[in-house]
Design an enzyme around this catalytic site. Structure first.
Site, mmCIF file in Angstrom:
data_model
loop_
_atom_site.group_PDB
_atom_site.id
_atom_site.type_symbol
_atom_site.label_atom_id
_atom_site.label_comp_id
_atom_site.label_asym_id
_atom_site.label_seq_id
_atom_site.Cartn_x
_atom_site.Cartn_y
_atom_site.Cartn_z
ATOM 1 N N HIS A 138 52.459 33.879 45.967
ATOM 2 C CA HIS A 138 51.141 34.010 46.596
ATOM 3 C C HIS A 138 50.354 32.705 46.466
ATOM 4 O O HIS A 138 49.650 32.303 47.387
ATOM 5 C CB HIS A 138 50.363 35.166 45.977
ATOM 6 C CG HIS A 138 50.997 36.508 46.242
ATOM 7 N ND1 HIS A 138 51.441 36.875 47.487
ATOM 8 C CD2 HIS A 138 51.281 37.556 45.419
ATOM 9 C CE1 HIS A 138 51.965 38.093 47.425
ATOM 10 N NE2 HIS A 138 51.886 38.520 46.175
ATOM 11 N N LEU A 143 36.556 25.405 64.296
ATOM 12 C CA LEU A 143 37.595 26.448 64.295
ATOM 13 C C LEU A 143 36.988 27.686 63.642
ATOM 14 O O LEU A 143 36.311 27.576 62.624
ATOM 15 C CB LEU A 143 38.804 25.975 63.469
ATOM 16 C CG LEU A 143 39.855 27.032 63.119
ATOM 17 C CD1 LEU A 143 40.749 27.353 64.314
ATOM 18 C CD2 LEU A 143 40.744 26.570 61.952
ATOM 19 N N ASP A 172 53.846 36.686 55.804
ATOM 20 C CA ASP A 172 54.707 37.530 54.963
ATOM 21 C C ASP A 172 55.830 36.703 54.336
ATOM 22 O O ASP A 172 56.277 35.708 54.912
ATOM 23 C CB ASP A 172 55.284 38.666 55.811
ATOM 24 C CG ASP A 172 55.854 39.787 54.952
ATOM 25 O OD1 ASP A 172 55.482 39.871 53.763
ATOM 26 O OD2 ASP A 172 56.657 40.576 55.476
HETATM 27 C C1 IPE Z 1 51.788 42.727 55.835
HETATM 28 O O1 IPE Z 1 52.794 42.410 54.941
HETATM 29 C C2 IPE Z 1 50.458 42.435 55.254
HETATM 30 C C3 IPE Z 1 50.177 41.036 54.913
HETATM 31 C C4 IPE Z 1 50.925 40.008 55.114
HETATM 32 C C5 IPE Z 1 48.908 40.836 54.320
HETATM 33 P P1 IPE Z 1 53.502 43.537 54.050
HETATM 34 O O2 IPE Z 1 54.520 42.826 53.246
HETATM 35 O O3 IPE Z 1 52.479 44.313 53.313
HETATM 36 O O4 IPE Z 1 54.155 44.465 55.164
HETATM 37 P P2 IPE Z 1 55.280 45.589 55.033
HETATM 38 O O5 IPE Z 1 54.875 46.491 53.908
HETATM 39 O O6 IPE Z 1 56.573 44.890 54.710
HETATM 40 O O7 IPE Z 1 55.302 46.238 56.358
HETATM 41 C C1 IPE Z 2 52.698 38.616 51.958
HETATM 42 O O1 IPE Z 2 53.807 38.386 51.163
HETATM 43 C C2 IPE Z 2 51.411 38.557 51.173
HETATM 44 C C3 IPE Z 2 50.743 39.852 50.988
HETATM 45 C C4 IPE Z 2 51.107 40.981 51.510
HETATM 46 C C5 IPE Z 2 49.565 39.842 50.166
HETATM 47 P P1 IPE Z 2 54.533 39.553 50.405
HETATM 48 O O2 IPE Z 2 53.925 39.707 49.061
HETATM 49 O O3 IPE Z 2 54.540 40.792 51.214
HETATM 50 O O4 IPE Z 2 55.995 38.973 50.283
HETATM 51 P P2 IPE Z 2 57.353 39.771 50.380
HETATM 52 O O5 IPE Z 2 57.353 40.498 51.684
HETATM 53 O O6 IPE Z 2 57.398 40.708 49.214
HETATM 54 O O7 IPE Z 2 58.399 38.710 50.306
HETATM 55 MG MG MG Z 3 55.859 41.542 52.584
#
Ligand code: IPE
Ligand code: IPE
Ligand code: MG
Length: 249
Positions: free
Chosen positions: A31, A125, A14
Site C-alpha cells: 500500500h 487537474l 489494484d
Molecule cells: C477494489 O479492489 C477496490 C480498490 C482498489 C480500492 P479490491 O481488491 O477490493 O477488489 P476485489 O475485492 O478483488 O473485487
Molecule cells: C488495492 O490493492 C488497494 C486497496 C484495495 C486498498 P489490494 O490490497 O486489493 O491488493 P491485492 O488485490 O490484494 O493484490
Molecule cells: Mg485487490
C-alpha cells in the site's frame, strides 16, 4: 475516427497486496508503494492535460479486510493527505474525496476537509479520491434525495429523468469517465462508478498497481486513442460526423 486524450480517467488501483507478497513483504508495504505510485500518476496526468483523475482508494467493501489492515490503510491515508496537500496545491491540483465519510476516523475527516479547503480553487487537474465509496451507495443516496423531493411534494414521480438522477450523484459536476483502467489483473468493476461507467472505455492490465508506471499509463492511453466510441450509433455515422467536423470529404 479515433478518440483524443481522455478528459476523465478513472482507475481501480489494484494489486498492492500481491506486489508485497511477491517480495515477501507485509501487505502494508504494498500500500505504501501504491501511494508512491499515485504521486507519479497524478503528476503525469497533470502534465498530459487530463482534466479529471478519479482513483479508487478504498471501497465500501474493503471494511471486510482484517481490522489491522484497515487501520493501517486509514493511517496511510491521513499521512498521504498531510504530506501531499501542499504539493498538490502548488501544482494547481484540486483535491476532492467522494464516499461516505461518516465511517472514517475523526482525524481522517479533518485531514480530508483541510486538504479540500486548501485546494478548492485550483483548476489544473481535479483529483477525485473515492474512499469508502461504492457505486451502489452513490445511486442509493441519489435516489433517496429524489424521494425526499417527491415526499415534500416538489417533484412528481412521473417527472423523474435520467438527468435528474445523474445530477444527484457524487460526480455530477465532472464529465463522465472516458477511460477506466484497472490494474492487478482482475476484470471486474468491484462496485466502483456504476452509473458513470455506462459508456466508458474499459482497460484491464495484469500489471500490479505499484508497477503501473508512466509507460504502462501511456499504453492504456494509446489503447483508448485507437478505439472508436459509438454511443449506440453505427461506425459510418461516427465517421461522417468526424469528417463534417474536420471539413474532410
Ligand atoms: C477494489 O479492489 C477496490 C480498490 C482498489 C480500492 P479490491 O481488491 O477490493 O477488489 P476485489 O475485492 O478483488 O473485487
Ligand atoms: C488495492 O490493492 C488497494 C486497496 C484495495 C486498498 P489490494 O490490497 O486489493 O491488493 P491485492 O488485490 O490484494 O493484490
Ligand atoms: Mg485487490
Amino acid at each position: 475516427m479515433t478518440s483524443d486524450l481522455p478528459r476523465h480517467v478513472a482507475i481501480i488501483m489494484d494489486g498492492n497486496g500481491r506486489w508485497a507478497s511477491k517480495r515477501s513483504l507485509p501487505r502494508i508495504a504494498g500500500h505504501r508503494a501504491g501511494v508512491e505510485n499515485v504521486r507519479a500518476i497524478v503528476k503525469h496526468s497533470a502534465e498530459l492535460g487530463i482534466e479529471v483523475l478519479t482513483l479508487f482508494a478504498f471501497s465500501s467493501e474493503n471494511w471486510r479486510r482484517p481490522p489491522v489492515e484497515v487501520r493501517l490503510l486509514m493511517d496511510l491515508f491521513v499521512m498521504a493527505l498531510e504530506q501531499e496537500a501542499e504539493r498538490l496545491h502548488e501544482n494547481g491540483v484540486c483535491l476532492r474525496v467522494v464516499g461516505d465519510r461518516v465511517g472514517f476516523p475523526a482525524k481522517l475527516r479533518r485531514s480530508i476537509a483541510a486538504a479540500e479547503a486548501l485546494t478548492a480553487g485550483n483548476q489544473a487537474l481535479t483529483l477525485i479520491i473515492a474512499a469508502n465509496y461504492g457505486g451502489r451507495w452513490d445511486v442509493t443516496e441519489a435516489t433517496r434525495r429524489l424521494a425526499e423531493e417527491v415526499a415534500a411534494g416538489r417533484l412528481q414521480p412521473a417527472d423523474i429523468t435520467v438527468e435528474m438522477l445523474g445530477n444527484q450523484l457524487m460526480l455530477r459536476d465532472v464529465p463522465e469517465p472516458d477511460l477506466f483502467i484497472r490494474s492487478g489483473g482482475e476484470q471486474r468493476i468491484s462496485n466502483f462508478l456504476l452509473w458513470q461507467l455506462a459508456y466508458t472505455e474499459l482497460y484491464f492490465t495484469n500489471c500490479l498497481w505499484p508497477d503501473f508506471d508512466r509507460a504502462q499509463y501511456e499504453e492504456a492511453l494509446a489503447s483508448y486513442t485507437r478505439r472508436q466510441r459509438r454511443f449506440g450509433m453505427t461506425g459510418e455515422q461516427i465517421e461522417a460526423a468526424s469528417e463534417a467536423a474536420t471539413g474532410v470529404g
